[in-house]
Design a protein around this motif. Structure first.
Motif, PDB file in Angstrom:
ATOM      1  N   TYR A 335       0.815  -1.205   0.000  1.00 54.50           N
ATOM      2  CA  TYR A 335       0.000   0.000   0.000  1.00 54.50           C
ATOM      3  C   TYR A 335       0.856   1.266   0.000  1.00 54.50           C
ATOM      4  CZ  TYR A 335      -4.319  -2.449   1.576  1.00 54.50           C
ATOM      5  OH  TYR A 335      -5.426  -3.230   1.689  1.00 54.50           O
ATOM      6  N   GLN A 355      -9.207   8.625  -9.804  1.00 59.85           N
ATOM      7  CA  GLN A 355      -9.118   7.187  -9.579  1.00 59.85           C
ATOM      8  C   GLN A 355      -7.952   6.902  -8.651  1.00 59.85           C
ATOM      9  OE1 GLN A 355      -9.420   3.728 -12.537  1.00 59.85           O
ATOM     10  NE2 GLN A 355      -7.243   3.887 -12.132  1.00 59.85           N
ATOM     11  N   LEU A 356      -8.235   6.197  -7.580  1.00 60.14           N
ATOM     12  CA  LEU A 356      -7.259   5.947  -6.534  1.00 60.14           C
ATOM     13  C   LEU A 356      -7.151   4.448  -6.324  1.00 60.14           C
ATOM     14  CD1 LEU A 356      -8.900   8.599  -4.229  1.00 60.14           C
ATOM     15  CD2 LEU A 356      -6.993   8.992  -5.792  1.00 60.14           C
ATOM     16  N   THR A 359      -3.910   2.138  -1.761  1.00 59.22           N
ATOM     17  CA  THR A 359      -3.457   3.157  -0.818  1.00 59.22           C
ATOM     18  C   THR A 359      -4.215   3.032   0.488  1.00 59.22           C
ATOM     19  OG1 THR A 359      -2.991   4.667  -2.649  1.00 59.22           O
ATOM     20  CG2 THR A 359      -3.154   5.643  -0.462  1.00 59.22           C
ATOM     21  N   TYR A 384     -13.148   7.301  -6.795  1.00 54.02           N
ATOM     22  CA  TYR A 384     -13.218   6.045  -6.041  1.00 54.02           C
ATOM     23  C   TYR A 384     -11.834   5.505  -5.717  1.00 54.02           C
ATOM     24  CZ  TYR A 384     -12.145   3.340 -10.319  1.00 54.02           C
ATOM     25  OH  TYR A 384     -11.556   2.806 -11.437  1.00 54.02           O
ATOM     26  N   LEU A 385     -11.817   4.604  -4.759  1.00 60.22           N
ATOM     27  CA  LEU A 385     -10.602   3.921  -4.312  1.00 60.22           C
ATOM     28  C   LEU A 385     -10.759   2.424  -4.560  1.00 60.22           C
ATOM     29  CD1 LEU A 385      -7.876   3.747  -2.796  1.00 60.22           C
ATOM     30  CD2 LEU A 385      -9.171   3.712  -0.659  1.00 60.22           C
ATOM     31  N   TRP A 386      -9.755   1.840  -5.183  1.00 65.16           N
ATOM     32  CA  TRP A 386      -9.722   0.413  -5.497  1.00 65.16           C
ATOM     33  C   TRP A 386      -8.650  -0.261  -4.625  1.00 65.16           C
ATOM     34  CZ3 TRP A 386     -11.333  -3.199  -9.453  1.00 65.16           C
ATOM     35  CH2 TRP A 386     -10.496  -4.300  -9.621  1.00 65.16           C
ATOM     36  N   GLY A 388      -8.007  -0.516  -1.515  1.00 70.64           N
ATOM     37  CA  GLY A 388      -7.387   0.364  -0.534  1.00 70.64           C
ATOM     38  C   GLY A 388      -7.834   0.038   0.872  1.00 70.64           C
ATOM     39  N   SER A 391      -9.390   4.575   4.719  1.00 68.35           N
ATOM     40  CA  SER A 391      -9.416   5.851   4.001  1.00 68.35           C
ATOM     41  C   SER A 391     -10.821   6.425   3.987  1.00 68.35           C
ATOM     42  CB  SER A 391      -8.917   5.649   2.563  1.00 68.35           C
ATOM     43  OG  SER A 391      -7.572   5.223   2.550  1.00 68.35           O
ATOM     44  N   ASN A 417     -11.602  -3.413  -0.795  1.00 73.27           N
ATOM     45  CA  ASN A 417     -11.391  -2.290   0.113  1.00 73.27           C
ATOM     46  C   ASN A 417     -11.612  -2.729   1.556  1.00 73.27           C
ATOM     47  OD1 ASN A 417     -10.692  -0.161  -1.598  1.00 73.27           O
ATOM     48  ND2 ASN A 417     -12.823   0.371  -2.016  1.00 73.27           N
ATOM     49  N   VAL A 420     -13.166   1.509   4.337  1.00 72.01           N
ATOM     50  CA  VAL A 420     -13.255   2.687   3.480  1.00 72.01           C
ATOM     51  C   VAL A 420     -14.624   3.336   3.681  1.00 72.01           C
ATOM     52  CG1 VAL A 420     -13.363   3.481   1.083  1.00 72.01           C
ATOM     53  CG2 VAL A 420     -11.595   1.863   1.792  1.00 72.01           C
TER      54      VAL A 420
END
Length: 784
Positions: A335, A355-356, A359, A384-386, A388, A391, A417, A420
């Motif tokens: 990460y 796009q994240l 992390t 959005y976060l993929w 991750g 967060s 995720n 999140v």
């Protein structure tokens, strides 16, 4: 070479729909004046700064390059008009001319690379060498007249291809596609520059292999020397204006955008070490992005190879993850971390705006997206976060999305995720819907979000089971039921809680369409929600909710006159339009749960009075409850009858060997409809499932449930229920059906049966189905 001055005029730092017409007029006037001037002089001039920005420039703080270097490092100046590459570059009078001079220089910690305002560098790329150190970053910034245009690097597509001839990524050139490039470098700060990277502003690229970035920061694992640091630390990107990045509208297995952080490795992830290959301590803020591909901001997507069956993994619960789901980022600690992305404005983005990926410990807030998926032939969402973890996405505003059957929404609870949260976000006028929802995640929470006219599918495409339940709490949805496709378009495969939400249908002609698939909401638990239909007619598909309301919320503002154009800094002002009036029936009508958090959209404490309110805003009426306790858990709701088959052993005549041996018959009596048994592909009928009670047991109801998802339909056509007769040593049929099982089938009407063993004999398959049955649950009850 592209003539100087052919780039579009610089845009204001923020454009708003409410002033678009005025600014269009100003832009047209400026363009006409410039055209006349260009024609007269036959030598194109730099585009003029917009009048609104020029007028406010005097109030701006001085540029970093006009003040002493705070780190004690050396300053290097670049002037495209009056500079000389044979000069020392260490003062404005002795500035360098080209970016190539900086590219050939290895800078030391604390050094600054300063570009002169009002100057332009066409067909050039900036790739300074070297890294900064803790407390002494290398800075790329501006000097000169703060009223002039930001120094402008117009790379015009003059970047190497990241692909080999066979289409695979080239380790030598991948990541070298930006107007500004950093590769395996760290401790950098970039601010007060303007960038573009398009060879033809008038024509959009739709095919071919082109990758162009504004700022491209990469970790190239294949080019790191043995023993080198693989963790890149400290990046600050602010006050950067990126526009006109062009690329094809088809997916080519690589990302690009206005600001792009990526990790590259040509081999399988198992061939690289653990606990490295990531970015840390990153801030991307106060930037503007106009007409960029694919993204405005793309952060930390990991491009190690993860193809083939061997790249998949089983998690601790036995769930299998394909390699592309990137569970391995978690298990190998790859990460990126400690990231802030805030106060950015993006307009007219080709694919997903922000796009994240990959992390943790990330905060994404006060970003405004005005138009996304405008030039892309596949699916994505705005922000959005993929894959991750840990967060939060909050106080963001998204509008102007497309209509898209798949995804196309402002937000997305994506694959893999962990912990999140989406909270305090405002989305409106997105015809694809509100939230995409993929699965294979843990502790996903969406709370205190406002959605207005996100007509399409409100919660879209649940495609996988989850580690733990997902919570949608205290959201306010205002939509037109005549325009809405569905509340949910697939089938929730794991438990999802909907608590204290407001569903406000403005249509007087059509009630809310809640689902398109039978059994779609069987794993959805609704409690203390308000289902308001302006027509006065409840939907025939309205979910079961023992504590529901069907009341007008009595918002303080007219829902038809919802605020737009205020800007993301005023997102709470927009949300306040949907506060409850003091006489609202939704005050104190909610139910406490720890997933509500500690404050509402407007920053008000949770909660006051006898219970929390419904929707996005808590009314401070009644006594403040400082330390609420969940003494009525929603998680304990459901069927309180005793399942006599729970935990009992099950023997199947056929079991599928796939999914790492997790499709076994014991899943049928574990009480969890997120797990399943499946018969082998070559199973012959009858397929038998025998439940052993261990002693004579009396029951009068048998519950059966098949597994389905977006590609799996019910498969059983006929079945029999049989009891074991110990006296004769034979199975005796006491009930049979020939109209299938499907979801949530309770078989009754056979009286009371007493036996030590129950057999479910699947005797026939639906003629439309190819594969053998798969089921989630067998339960047995005594109701008399």
């Amino acid at each position: 070479m592209k003539p100087v001055g052919t780039a579009p005029p610089i845009a204001p730092a923020r454009r708003r729909p409410s002033v678009r017409a005025l600014r269009t007029g100003l832009t047209a006037l400026l363009a006409a004046l410039l055209t006349a001037l260009l024609t007269a002089l036959l030598a194109p001039a730099a585009p003029a700064v917009a009048a609104t920005e020029r007028a406010s420039a005097a109030a701006k703080p001085d540029l970093p390059g006009n003040t002493p270097n705070p780190t004690g490092g050396r300053d290097y100046f670049i002037d495209a008009t009056n500079g000389r590459d044979n000069a020392p570059g260490t003062s404005p009078r002795n500035a360098w001319r080209s970016l190539a001079k900086a590219n050939a220089t290895t800078f030391r910690p604390g050094d600054r690379i300063l570009l002169k305002t009002g100057e332009q560098w066409h067909d050039q790329q900036l790739w300074p060498k070297g890294s900064g150190s803790a407390g002494k970053p290398i800075t790329i910034s501006a000097y000169g007249d703060p009223r002039a245009r930001k120094p402008y690097i117009a790379t015009n597509g003059k970047v190497p291809s990241p692909f080999r001839a066979d289409g695979t990524k080239n380790p030598d050139t991948v990541g070298l596609t930006g107007a500004i490039v950093l590769r395996n470098q760290q401790h950098f700060e970039i601010n007060n520059v303007e960038l573009s990277n398009d060879d033809d502003f008038a024509t959009d690229i739709t095919t071919g292999r082109y990758v162009r970035d504004g700022i491209m920061v990469s970790i190239n694992a294949d080019l790191l020397p043995a023993g080198a640091d693989s963790i890149m630390d400290h990046f600050r990107i602010s006050d950067v204006y990126v526009h006109d990045l062009d690329g094809p509208s088809n997916w080519q297995r690589i990302h690009y955008g206005g600001v792009n952080f990526q990790v590259f490795g040509s081999r399988n992830y198992k061939e690289y070490g653990t606990g490295g290959y990531y970015f840390k301590d990153v801030r991307i803020e106060d930037n503007t992005f106009m007409k960029v591909e694919l993204h405005a901001v793309q952060f930390a997507f990991n491009w190690f190879g993860a193809d083939g069956a061997s790249s998949g993994q089983y998690d601790e619960s036995g769930k299998f993850h394909e390699g592309w789901e990137q569970l391995w980022v978690r298990t190998r600690d790859l990460y990126s971390r400690d990231v802030y992305i805030g106060h950015n404005y993006a307009e007219s983005v080709g694919q997903g705006a922000i796009q994240l990926a990959n992390t943790k410990n990330m905060t994404v807030e006060y970003n405004e997206v005005n138009g996304f998926l405008e030039r892309y032939g596949s699916v994505s969402v705005a922000l959005y976060l993929w894959a991750g973890a840990d967060s939060v996405m909050q106080y963001n505003e998204v509008y102007g999305g497309p209509y898209n059957e798949f995804d196309g929404t402002p937000w997305d609870l994506e694959y893999t995720n962990f912990n999140v949260t989406y909270q305090f976000n405002y989305s409106h006028d997105n015809p694809a819907g509100w939230m995409s929802y993929m699965g294979n995640s843990s502790n996903s929470v969406a709370r205190y979000n406002l959605s207005v006219n996100d007509n399409g599918v409100l919660v879209k495409n649940m495609l996988s089971t989850n580690y733990s339940p997902t919570y949608f709490v205290n959201n306010t949805f205002v939509y037109d039921g005549a325009e809405l496709d569905y509340f949910h378009d697939e089938t929730f495969l794991s438990t999802v809680y909907f608590l204290n939400n407001i569903f406000y249908n403005t249509s007087t002609a059509k009630s809310t369409p809640w689902y398109r698939r039978t059994g779609a909401l069987r794993n959805a638990v609704f409690s203390n929600n308000d289902f308001y239909e302006a027509s006065g007619t409840p939907s025939s598909q309205e979910p079961a909710d023992r504590r529901k309301l069907r009341a007008d919320p009595k918002f303080v503002g007219d829902p038809a006159k919802y605020p737009t154009g205020l800007g993301v800094k005023q997102v709470r002002t927009a949300a306040a339009h949907f506060k409850l009036r003091d006489d609202s029936p939704l005050i104190d009508a909610g139910r406490y749960n720890p997933r509500l958090g500690t404050e509402d959209f407007l920053g008000t404490h949770i909660y006051y009075g006898a219970a929390p309110d419904l929707g996005i805003a808590e009314s401070p009426i009644g006594e403040k409850v400082d330390n609420p306790v969940d003494d009525d858990p929603i998680e304990e709701e459901g069927d309180d009858r005793v399942n006599l088959a729970l935990g009992k052993p099950v023997t199947a005549s056929s079991t599928h060997p796939g999914a790492g041996g997790t499709l076994t018959a014991d899943k049928l009596t574990d009480g969890d409809r997120a797990t399943r048994w499946a018969a082998a592909d070559d199973a012959s009928y009858p397929i038998t499932l025998d439940v052993g009670f261990g002693a004579d047991t009396t029951f009068d109801e048998v519950y059966l449930d098949e597994y389905t998802d977006s590609g799996t339909n019910p498969r059983v056509r006929s079945f029999e229920l049989q009891r074991w007769d110990a006296g004769t040593g034979a199975w005796v049929t006491f009930a049979s059906r020939s109209d299938g099982i499907g979801h949530d089938l309770s078989v009754t009407g056979f009286g009371s049966v007493t036996t030590s063993r129950l057999r479910v004999a699947l005797t026939g398959q639906l003629p439309t189905e190819v594969y053998t049955p798969t089921m989630t649950e067998i339960a047995v009850y005594r109701t008399a």
